[in-house]
Design an enzyme around this catalytic site. Sequence first.
Site, PDB file in Angstrom:
ATOM      1  N   ASP A   9       0.882  -1.160   0.000  1.00 33.72           N
ATOM      2  CA  ASP A   9       0.000   0.000   0.000  1.00 33.72           C
ATOM      3  C   ASP A   9       0.924   1.214   0.000  1.00 33.72           C
ATOM      4  OD1 ASP A   9      -2.298   1.599   0.189  1.00 33.72           O
ATOM      5  OD2 ASP A   9      -2.156   1.653   2.375  1.00 33.72           O
ATOM      6  N   GLU A  70      -1.088  -1.360  -4.884  1.00 37.25           N
ATOM      7  CA  GLU A  70      -2.324  -0.618  -5.096  1.00 37.25           C
ATOM      8  C   GLU A  70      -2.173   0.336  -6.276  1.00 37.25           C
ATOM      9  OE1 GLU A  70      -4.271   2.950  -2.809  1.00 37.25           O
ATOM     10  OE2 GLU A  70      -4.790   1.059  -1.800  1.00 37.25           O
ATOM     11  N   ASP A 143      -2.742   1.222   6.852  1.00 36.32           N
ATOM     12  CA  ASP A 143      -1.864   0.924   5.714  1.00 36.32           C
ATOM     13  C   ASP A 143      -1.381  -0.528   5.759  1.00 36.32           C
ATOM     14  OD1 ASP A 143      -1.272   3.996   4.882  1.00 36.32           O
ATOM     15  OD2 ASP A 143      -1.127   3.748   7.055  1.00 36.32           O
TER      16      ASP A 143
END
Length: 191
Positions: A9, A70, A143
């Site tokens: 992330d 991501e 996160d």
Amino acid sequence: MTLRVLGIDPGLTRCGVGVVEVDATRRATLVAVTVIRSPADMPLEQRLLTIGRGIEQLVDEHRPDAMAIERVFAQNNLSTVMGTAQVSGLALRAAAERSVPVAMHTPSEVKAAVTGYGSADKAQVGAMVARLLGLAEAPKPADAADALALAICHAWRRGGVPSAPAGAGLTAAQKAWREAEKSARTPRLGR
């Protein structure tokens, strides 16, 4: 047979990294989770160096079969988008240097895969990650949970085994992206 996936992330202040192993029955097991941090008052090049080295160390330590990052389409805050893109580039470079295959997943794809709802909030994603991995509580900060959700999503989209055929389990959106990326790489006549 299991698939080890390292999820990222990307973020400039907090970069979540999660590693899971998923077996052929889609059961996910936690291998590692952490957040690589860089202080906002540090010069940008030093922040990127810190995060890049942290990613490289984790990839070398955990030797994943695949990496999931991501994909961010748009955001109102340009500096956040830039930082996310820069950190994504560091992760892509680390994977390329080690011949680790990479896939990029949108937040809504990850949420839908993990919670069944593409608009789930962070608390719902964290709770479901904890449940799927048999944890007493969601990894913190968010996160970290998001990185694990990315890894789980990727493994599930690939059928949970390393030998799944290319393109197996892709969503319609992922197939469209794959085709668009192929056509962008295809040399055009006369050039």
